[in-house]
Design a protein around this motif. Structure first.
Motif, PDB file in Angstrom:
ATOM      1  N   HIS A   1       1.597   0.793 -37.912  1.00 21.83           N
ATOM      2  CA  HIS A   1       0.411   1.389 -37.299  1.00 21.83           C
ATOM      3  C   HIS A   1       0.836   1.998 -35.967  1.00 21.83           C
ATOM      4  O   HIS A   1       1.863   1.672 -35.420  1.00 21.83           O
ATOM      5  N   ASN A   2      -0.020   2.820 -35.456  1.00 23.71           N
ATOM      6  CA  ASN A   2       0.136   3.310 -34.084  1.00 23.71           C
ATOM      7  C   ASN A   2       1.487   3.961 -33.838  1.00 23.71           C
ATOM      8  O   ASN A   2       2.015   3.890 -32.756  1.00 23.71           O
TER       9      ASN A   2
ATOM     10  N   PHE B   1      -3.574   7.923 -34.410  1.00 25.07           N
ATOM     11  CA  PHE B   1      -3.709   7.380 -35.768  1.00 25.07           C
ATOM     12  C   PHE B   1      -3.084   8.404 -36.703  1.00 25.07           C
ATOM     13  O   PHE B   1      -3.718   9.363 -37.114  1.00 25.07           O
TER      14      PHE B   1
ATOM     15  N   ASP C   1      -7.566   1.188 -34.954  1.00 21.60           N
ATOM     16  CA  ASP C   1      -6.971   1.323 -36.292  1.00 21.60           C
ATOM     17  C   ASP C   1      -7.988   1.006 -37.385  1.00 21.60           C
ATOM     18  O   ASP C   1      -8.082   1.724 -38.377  1.00 21.60           O
TER      19      ASP C   1
END
Ligand code: BES
Ligand code: ZN
Ligand code: ZN
Length: 506
Positions: A155-156, A137, A195
């Motif tokens: 994200h990620n 993260f 997340d």
């Protein structure tokens, strides 16, 4: 991370991983590499006194006569019987080893080694483990360039990107590819949950959470968001009371995945989604309060689970309901001593505004059973600190009115490694939340805090087969494991996906 599957062949460049079984026996491809390098691999194993046990690795740099940068020998022999979760841990550990050596393009030669076999499901699980381990993260860790932070909207995204691709070689690539397709959906569901739990509460408040849940529509999930006004009409004053001190509106999100036959009753998952829990007027102490950004771990899990089930097109009808609110102290906040009427009609004396999870769930559970008449309801909640005292961080607390459902969840826990431990319920505990001026109070006193919280929830399930998972110890602040290094674990997604796959897709 790019993952491909192909047939076994001798790797020519970059980094290669080969397997070694009992007594350091190599497979055919690995033996070929050893032969081409004049026995460099067997000599290295001997020199390092290497024992090819599961989880042990040996790295050989620039092996003679080969163009490879490195060969990593991964041990796979074990005295225990290896279930699929062992292979996930193996793959996670291997990913960690590859990341530590900053390997980029990696070829994994996953072939049988001596008597130690790696069958197609094991190959797929190992890669799933590596994928789970690859999660970071880091969206707020953009590099500072010219004084301005470089924004990373995805994200990620693993900034270090190490390794960036895995070329998996195995005996039956087509079979493995097919098994892995489902695990890919599951893995992305776990990432969704992680997340959501990792996200800070100034970003992820109820409306933003609902917006992210709405993204599941892309996978064919029907998503509805109930506003405060709609909840008021339904009489959800237990839920609404919790959010009264917040400038952010509460909401209830209903997700539906209809992958089963039309006539089949749905199964339902309900999550506590307190996007931040200050305790309200019964304010929590300051130390560690930041962790309460994860007090929506139940809702995070339900959302990640719905993502996983839809992504792998599960053949079941599944409802996901999440109760979203922010628990803040404020002039408008509810007070200790207030009495609220829940949607069920039962009244509750709020004696501690920090026991808010049970309040949002009370209305969410009642609503879910009333509207959907499900085969069962399972709720997940970071509900009590007391469950950490009782079970620590390796088992979630399981409370249930149904032995069969309990057993199924317990078994799924052993299969996935997301373990649960059943705790008792009973009329003696139920009495502890009886109240002089209302139908119940929201705290039970000093003893059995996790059980009285569960008894409270049970008053809102109306005899539907039900289980409550107290995940305060397992969803966040996670101990480092082979398949996760992040603060959020995504606990529950793999557990409940397994439960659905084992029993509700026939
Ligand atoms: N969100 C907390 C429980 C919690 C504690 C989750 C630690 C994760 C880590 C919950 O809302 C809460 O505050 N529960 C109280 C209940 C008490 C007031 C009866 C608790 O556990 O202290
Ligand atoms: Zn609380
Ligand atoms: Zn809470």
């Amino acid at each position: 991370m790019k993952i491909t599957f192909s047939a076994l062949s001798i790797p020519k460049k970059g980094s290669a991983v080969i397997l070694a079984g009992k007594d350091n026996k190599l497979g055919i491809i690995a033996q070929g590499l050893d032969d081409s390098s004049d026995g460099a691999l067997t000599r290295a194993m001997k020199a390092a006194k290497f024992k090819a046990e599961q989880g042990k690795f040996l790295e050989i740099l620039a092996p003679a006569h080969l163009k490879l940068d490195r060969i990593i020998i991964a041990g796979i022999s074990s005295d225990d019987e290896l279930n699929l979760h062992h292979w996930e841990r193996f793959g996670g550990g291997l990913y960690g080893r590859l990341a530590a050596s900053k390997s980029q393009a990696v070829t994994l030669v996953l072939e049988n080694a001596g008597d130690d076999e790696i069958l197609s499901p094991a190959v797929a699980r190992a890669i799933h483990g590596a994928f789970l381990r690859s999660y970071t993260f880091d969206r707020y860790k953009g590099e500072i360039k010219g004084g301005k932070k470089k924004k990373d909207k995805n994200h990620n995204v693993n900034n270090s990107k190490s390794p960036d691709s895995l070329a998996v070689q195995c005996e039956k690539p087509a079979v493995v590819r097919k098994i892995y397709a489902d695990l890919d959906g599951l893995g992305s569901g776990v990432f969704v949950a992680r997340d959501l739990v990792n996200e800070p509460a100034n970003i992820l408040y109820p409306a933003e959470f609902a917006a992210r849940a709405k993204k599941l529509a892309k996978l064919g999930v029907k998503v509805e968001v109930l506003s405060e006004k709609q909840m008021e009409k339904l009489g959800m004053h237990a839920l609404l009371g919790v959010g009264m001190g917040s400038v952010r509106d509460s909401s209830l999100v209903v997700m539906q995945w209809n992958g089963g036959p039309k006539t089949q009753k749905p199964i339902a998952f309900v999550g506590k989604g307190v996007t931040f829990d200050t305790g309200g007027i019964s304010l929590k102490p300051g130390a560690g309060m930041g962790d309460m950004k994860g007090d929506m771990g139940g809702a995070g899990c339900v959302t990640g689970l719905m993502h996983a089930l839809a992504a792998r097109k599960a053949k079941a009808n599944v409802i996901g309901v999440i109760a979203l609110a922010e628990n803040m102290p404020d002039a408008a906040a509810q007070r200790p001593g207030d009495v609220v009427t829940s949607m069920s009609g039962q009244t509750i004396e709020i004696l501690n505004t920090d026991a808010e999870g049970r309040l949002v769930l009370a209305d969410a559970l009642w609503y879910t059973q009333k509207r959907f008449k499900p085969q069962f309801m399972i709720n997940l909640a970071t509900l009590t600190g007391a469950i950490l005292v009782a079970l620590g961080q390796n088992h979630a607390g399981l409370f249930s009115n149904n032995d069969e459902l309990s057993q199924r969840i317990t078994d799924a826990g052993l299969t996935t490694g997301e373990k649960v431990w059943r705790m008792p319920l009973g009329p003696e505990y139920d009495k502890m939340i009886d109240c002089d001026i209302a139908n119940m109070k929201n705290i039970g006193g000093r003893y059995a805090g996790s059980i009285t919280a569960a008894q409270f929830l049970q008053r809102f399930v109306n005899d539907v087969p039900w289980a409550h998972l107290d995940i305060a110890g397992t969803a966040m602040n996670s101990p480092k494991s082979e398949i996760n290094r992040s603060w959020a674990s995504g606990y529950g997604v793999r557990l409940l996906n397994q439960l659905v796959a084992d029993h509700y897709e026939k």
